[in-house]
Design a protein around this motif. Structure first.
Motif, short mmCIF file in Angstrom:
data_model
loop_
_atom_site.label_atom_id
_atom_site.label_comp_id
_atom_site.label_asym_id
_atom_site.label_seq_id
_atom_site.Cartn_x
_atom_site.Cartn_y
_atom_site.Cartn_z
N ALA A 99 6.74 23.52 40.14
CA ALA A 99 6.98 22.24 39.48
C ALA A 99 5.74 21.35 39.49
CB ALA A 99 8.15 21.52 40.15
N ALA A 100 5.01 21.33 40.59
CA ALA A 100 3.83 20.48 40.68
C ALA A 100 2.73 20.96 39.73
CB ALA A 100 3.31 20.45 42.12
N TRP A 101 2.54 22.28 39.67
CA TRP A 101 1.53 22.83 38.77
C TRP A 101 1.88 22.54 37.32
CZ3 TRP A 101 1.40 26.60 34.91
CH2 TRP A 101 0.12 27.04 34.52
N LEU A 102 3.16 22.71 36.98
CA LEU A 102 3.59 22.46 35.62
C LEU A 102 3.48 20.98 35.25
CD1 LEU A 102 4.79 23.55 33.01
CD2 LEU A 102 7.07 23.33 34.03
N ALA A 103 3.79 20.11 36.21
CA ALA A 103 3.66 18.67 35.95
C ALA A 103 2.21 18.31 35.65
CB ALA A 103 4.17 17.88 37.15
N ASP A 104 1.29 18.95 36.35
CA ASP A 104 -0.14 18.71 36.10
C ASP A 104 -0.53 19.19 34.70
OD1 ASP A 104 -2.92 18.04 37.06
OD2 ASP A 104 -3.17 20.17 36.66
N VAL A 105 -0.01 20.34 34.29
CA VAL A 105 -0.29 20.87 32.96
C VAL A 105 0.21 19.91 31.89
CG1 VAL A 105 0.29 22.71 31.32
CG2 VAL A 105 -0.36 23.28 33.67
N LEU A 106 1.43 19.41 32.07
CA LEU A 106 2.01 18.50 31.08
C LEU A 106 1.28 17.16 31.05
CD1 LEU A 106 5.80 19.25 31.70
CD2 LEU A 106 4.47 19.85 29.68
N GLN A 107 0.77 16.74 32.20
CA GLN A 107 0.00 15.50 32.23
C GLN A 107 -1.30 15.65 31.43
OE1 GLN A 107 -1.17 14.15 36.14
NE2 GLN A 107 -1.31 12.04 35.46
N ARG A 108 -1.90 16.83 31.52
CA ARG A 108 -3.16 17.06 30.81
C ARG A 108 -2.96 17.33 29.32
NH1 ARG A 108 -5.21 21.52 31.92
NH2 ARG A 108 -3.81 22.40 33.49
N LEU A 109 -1.88 18.03 28.97
CA LEU A 109 -1.69 18.47 27.59
C LEU A 109 -0.70 17.62 26.81
CD1 LEU A 109 -1.66 22.34 28.15
CD2 LEU A 109 -3.60 20.84 27.64
N GLY A 110 0.00 16.76 27.51
CA GLY A 110 0.96 15.90 26.83
C GLY A 110 2.39 16.35 27.07
#
Length: 303
Positions: A116-127
């Motif tokens: 979940a933390a890794w995915l949240a970081d991805v979504l923060q960077r990519l929108g």
């Protein structure tokens, strides 16, 4: 639905048919449309303008999500396993041409896609985006695949058994859900050595969507031809011969293994005499472009 007058089926007293689900949607063939159908509705209802998903460089799922984005007005983001290689292969070229933003990650990072933390970081960077899992399998996808059974029943197409190729197990789980324990359902795994984990996944999805499990299904693991997307001369020969007999094109990753396995089970007397067995053609034909690029192998229809 197409009848398959195979000598082995006639000897065993089995009516063998193939459901041409690869023709169900003009641009999203087979189980990919069924897996996406309710997910696209959910993404729209939740106000998302983008879809984010995961896959390997030759993924049918990535190709399907890119197409769905173009057709239904979503921005699409593909997280691709492995280093970027130029030029892109045919699958990724088609994804990019349909507007998908491709982001390549290391295999180590790719394994964190459920974190979940890794995915949240991805979504923060990519929108912000509606996240679809690798292969597209979730509860909504299972619900969509279950409609195969209800559509057959509505069309008054009786059957005693369904067979289907398996990768993530979502389509198999959908057929089990749709059959509600009444017909035999057989999954033919396209992967090597995944029997235990794949059975557990199917059980989990059926339990989650139906609130119970059923005993009318099984997973066959002996028809993988060396593993996922492995090059196999005997399998390619079978696909060519099948095309010559029936005019139905199969792919070497999923449906070729499905029909080979289904015929082997018929030969072994796995299905009772007098039964109707329907093999579900789930599409995946775009995968031939990858085989042509990697191995110089082309589908029989192109010969």
């Amino acid at each position: 639905m197409t009848d398959l007058p195979e000598p082995v089926a006639e000897r065993r007293g089995v009516r063998l048919r193939v459901l041409r689900d690869d023709l169900h949607h003009p641009e999203l063939p087979g189980n990919k449309w069924r897996k996406l159908k309710y997910n696209l509705l959910a993404a729209r209802e939740q106000g998302h303008a983008a879809l984010l998903t995961f896959g390997g460089a030759y993924s049918n799922h990535l190709a399907a999500v890119a197409t769905a984005g173009r057709l239904y007005g979503f921005r699409t983001i593909g997280i691709v396993r492995g280093d970027e290689l130029e030029p892109h292969n045919p699958t990724l070229t088609a994804c990019a041409a349909q507007g998908m933003q491709l982001h390549f990650v290391s295999r180590e990072d790719y394994r964190r896609r459920h974190d979940a933390a890794w995915l949240a970081d991805v979504l923060q960077r990519l929108g912000p985006a509606y996240v679809l899992p690798e292969g597209g399998t979730n509860a909504l996808a299972v619900r969509g695949c279950a409609e195969i059974v209800s559509e057959l029943e509505a069309a008054h197409e009786p059957f005693d058994a369904l067979t289907v190729a398996c990768g993530t197990g979502g389509t198999l789980a959908g057929l089990v859900l749709g059959s509600q324990g009444h017909q035999q359902v057989v999954g033919v795994s396209a992967l090597k050595g995944s029997g235990g984990s794949l059975r557990a996944e199917v059980e989990r999805w059926v339990q989650q969507t139906a609130g119970r499990t059923f005993g009318n299904w099984e997973l066959r693991t002996e028809f993988h031809f060396g593993g996922y997307a492995r090059y196999s001369v005997p399998l390619l020969a079978f696909i060519e011969q099948f095309y010559q007999r029936h005019g139905v094109l199969l792919d070497p990753v999923y449906t070729g293994k499905l029909l080979y396995g289904t015929l082997a089970l018929v030969e072994a007397g796995h299905f009772p005499r007098g039964s109707t067995v329907v093999a579900v053609h789930t599409g995946g034909l775009q995968g031939w472009a990858g085989f042509a690029a990697r191995f110089g192998v082309r589908p029989p229809a192109a010969v």
